[in-house]
Design a protein around this motif. Structure first.
Motif, PDB file in Angstrom:
ATOM      1  N   ILE A  19      27.252   9.886 -19.204  1.00  0.00           N
ATOM      2  CA  ILE A  19      27.832   8.373 -18.808  1.00  0.00           C
ATOM      3  C   ILE A  19      27.047   7.481 -19.542  1.00  0.00           C
ATOM      4  O   ILE A  19      25.912   7.398 -19.403  1.00  0.00           O
ATOM      5  CB  ILE A  19      27.928   8.202 -17.195  1.00  0.00           C
ATOM      6  CG1 ILE A  19      28.538   9.344 -16.409  1.00  0.00           C
ATOM      7  CG2 ILE A  19      28.360   6.862 -16.892  1.00  0.00           C
ATOM      8  CD1 ILE A  19      30.013   9.479 -16.618  1.00  0.00           C
TER       9      ILE A  19
ATOM     10  N   GLN B 280      35.789  13.400 -15.934  1.00  0.00           N
ATOM     11  CA  GLN B 280      36.678  13.902 -14.830  1.00  0.00           C
ATOM     12  C   GLN B 280      37.196  15.116 -15.301  1.00  0.00           C
ATOM     13  O   GLN B 280      37.898  15.415 -16.227  1.00  0.00           O
ATOM     14  CB  GLN B 280      37.863  12.806 -14.434  1.00  0.00           C
ATOM     15  CG  GLN B 280      37.506  11.762 -13.798  1.00  0.00           C
ATOM     16  CD  GLN B 280      38.738  10.845 -13.338  1.00  0.00           C
ATOM     17  OE1 GLN B 280      39.670  11.039 -13.698  1.00  0.00           O
ATOM     18  NE2 GLN B 280      38.270   9.796 -12.713  1.00  0.00           N
TER      19      GLN B 280
ATOM     20  N   ASN C 202      23.468  17.060 -16.981  1.00  0.00           N
ATOM     21  CA  ASN C 202      24.634  17.663 -16.844  1.00  0.00           C
ATOM     22  C   ASN C 202      25.643  16.782 -17.394  1.00  0.00           C
ATOM     23  O   ASN C 202      25.488  15.753 -18.100  1.00  0.00           O
ATOM     24  CB  ASN C 202      25.073  18.501 -15.709  1.00  0.00           C
ATOM     25  CG  ASN C 202      24.231  19.770 -15.463  1.00  0.00           C
ATOM     26  OD1 ASN C 202      23.761  20.144 -16.442  1.00  0.00           O
ATOM     27  ND2 ASN C 202      24.001  20.211 -14.418  1.00  0.00           N
ATOM     28  N   VAL C 203      26.729  16.813 -16.525  1.00  0.00           N
ATOM     29  CA  VAL C 203      27.747  15.519 -16.909  1.00  0.00           C
ATOM     30  C   VAL C 203      27.117  14.015 -16.542  1.00  0.00           C
ATOM     31  O   VAL C 203      27.721  13.110 -17.249  1.00  0.00           O
ATOM     32  CB  VAL C 203      29.006  15.810 -16.000  1.00  0.00           C
ATOM     33  CG1 VAL C 203      30.167  15.017 -16.008  1.00  0.00           C
ATOM     34  CG2 VAL C 203      29.422  17.272 -16.304  1.00  0.00           C
ATOM     35  N   ASP C 204      26.533  13.892 -15.607  1.00  0.00           N
ATOM     36  CA  ASP C 204      26.009  12.602 -15.314  1.00  0.00           C
ATOM     37  C   ASP C 204      25.385  11.934 -16.514  1.00  0.00           C
ATOM     38  O   ASP C 204      25.124  10.867 -16.764  1.00  0.00           O
ATOM     39  CB  ASP C 204      24.884  12.731 -14.091  1.00  0.00           C
ATOM     40  CG  ASP C 204      25.731  13.182 -13.030  1.00  0.00           C
ATOM     41  OD1 ASP C 204      27.184  12.859 -12.840  1.00  0.00           O
ATOM     42  OD2 ASP C 204      25.114  13.465 -12.025  1.00  0.00           O
ATOM     43  N   ALA C 205      24.598  12.975 -17.491  1.00  0.00           N
ATOM     44  CA  ALA C 205      23.929  12.175 -18.650  1.00  0.00           C
ATOM     45  C   ALA C 205      24.740  11.818 -19.451  1.00  0.00           C
ATOM     46  O   ALA C 205      24.360  11.203 -20.437  1.00  0.00           O
ATOM     47  CB  ALA C 205      22.885  13.217 -19.120  1.00  0.00           C
TER      48      ALA C 205
ATOM     49  N   ASP D  77      13.676  12.242 -12.534  1.00  0.00           N
ATOM     50  CA  ASP D  77      14.653  11.493 -11.818  1.00  0.00           C
ATOM     51  C   ASP D  77      15.881  11.337 -13.118  1.00  0.00           C
ATOM     52  O   ASP D  77      16.631  10.302 -12.787  1.00  0.00           O
ATOM     53  CB  ASP D  77      14.226  10.322 -11.348  1.00  0.00           C
ATOM     54  CG  ASP D  77      13.327   9.085 -12.374  1.00  0.00           C
ATOM     55  OD1 ASP D  77      13.154   9.867 -13.537  1.00  0.00           O
ATOM     56  OD2 ASP D  77      12.942   8.393 -12.117  1.00  0.00           O
ATOM     57  N   ARG D  78      15.661  11.880 -14.058  1.00  0.00           N
ATOM     58  CA  ARG D  78      16.790  11.448 -15.243  1.00  0.00           C
ATOM     59  C   ARG D  78      17.799  12.319 -14.881  1.00  0.00           C
ATOM     60  O   ARG D  78      17.992  13.450 -14.314  1.00  0.00           O
ATOM     61  CB  ARG D  78      16.227  12.294 -16.492  1.00  0.00           C
ATOM     62  CG  ARG D  78      14.993  11.452 -17.175  1.00  0.00           C
ATOM     63  CD  ARG D  78      14.476  12.238 -18.407  1.00  0.00           C
ATOM     64  NE  ARG D  78      13.891  13.353 -18.056  1.00  0.00           N
ATOM     65  CZ  ARG D  78      13.628  14.212 -18.831  1.00  0.00           C
ATOM     66  NH1 ARG D  78      13.640  13.937 -20.387  1.00  0.00           N
ATOM     67  NH2 ARG D  78      12.923  15.456 -18.690  1.00  0.00           N
ATOM     68  N   ALA D  79      19.054  11.703 -15.444  1.00  0.00           N
ATOM     69  CA  ALA D  79      20.297  12.316 -15.086  1.00  0.00           C
ATOM     70  C   ALA D  79      20.565  13.500 -16.136  1.00  0.00           C
ATOM     71  O   ALA D  79      20.012  13.685 -17.093  1.00  0.00           O
ATOM     72  CB  ALA D  79      21.544  11.423 -15.613  1.00  0.00           C
TER      73      ALA D  79
ATOM     74  N   SER E 261      33.277   7.668 -17.873  1.00  0.00           N
ATOM     75  CA  SER E 261      33.152   8.598 -16.656  1.00  0.00           C
ATOM     76  C   SER E 261      33.699   9.977 -17.292  1.00  0.00           C
ATOM     77  O   SER E 261      34.514  10.074 -18.496  1.00  0.00           O
ATOM     78  CB  SER E 261      34.035   8.140 -15.495  1.00  0.00           C
ATOM     79  OG  SER E 261      35.567   8.219 -15.816  1.00  0.00           O
TER      80      SER E 261
END
Length: 153
Positions: A92, A139, A87-90, A83-85, A137
């Motif tokens: 943040i 983008q 790619n890009v989510d990691a 459940d770890r973030a 974030s």
């Protein structure tokens, strides 16, 4: 009607096959339970049950499997999911430091993981080089950053 009862096993095999093919595509175990319910209907037909009883047996078995067997199986299958973030989510919340002045239009930062990103800051206050930052974030290929407080350092 006698011919239908005599060859009902073919219908059950077809139903089971269709449910199993759908299950292979979906992978949620719902159609697997329906297929096993169909196997119970097939079994009832093979021991000589009338068609109406075969349908009832198949439906009852499918419902019982959906209610009592599917949920624990899904929990067991998903138990080891990571459940770890990633790619890009990691990125943040990741800390870093400004390498080129960051403004609302441009800038560069080096993150704690070693990556260098183009960056922007929200608002009008630019961030000077060596300012500690945190990623708010992402983008596209741009990190939107904010300054880190002294407690976060």
């Amino acid at each position: 009607m006698e011919a239908i009862e005599q060859y009902a096993w073919i219908g059950w095999l077809a139903i089971i096959a269709v449910f199993l093919v759908i299950e292979m595509v979906s992978g949620e175990l719902t159609f697997l339970m329906l297929g096993v319910g169909g196997a119970f209907g097939l079994g009832a037909g093979l021991v000589g049950a009338p068609i109406w009883l075969q349908v009832i047996v198949a439906a009852a078995a499918a419902v019982a499997l959906l209610v009592f067997v599917r949920p624990p199986l899904l929990r067991r299958l998903r138990r080891g999911a990571d459940d770890r973030a990633f790619n890009v989510d990691a990125l943040i919340g990741l800390a870093g430091v400004v390498t080129e002045t960051v403004t609302a239009m441009s800038g560069r930062v080096k993150l704690a993981n070693g990556d260098s990103w183009s960056a922007r800051v929200r608002g009008d206050r630019p961030l000077a080089p060596q300012t500690p930052i945190r990623v708010e974030s992402i983008q596209g290929a741009t990190a939107f950053v904010t300054t880190r407080s002294t407690e976060e350092n």
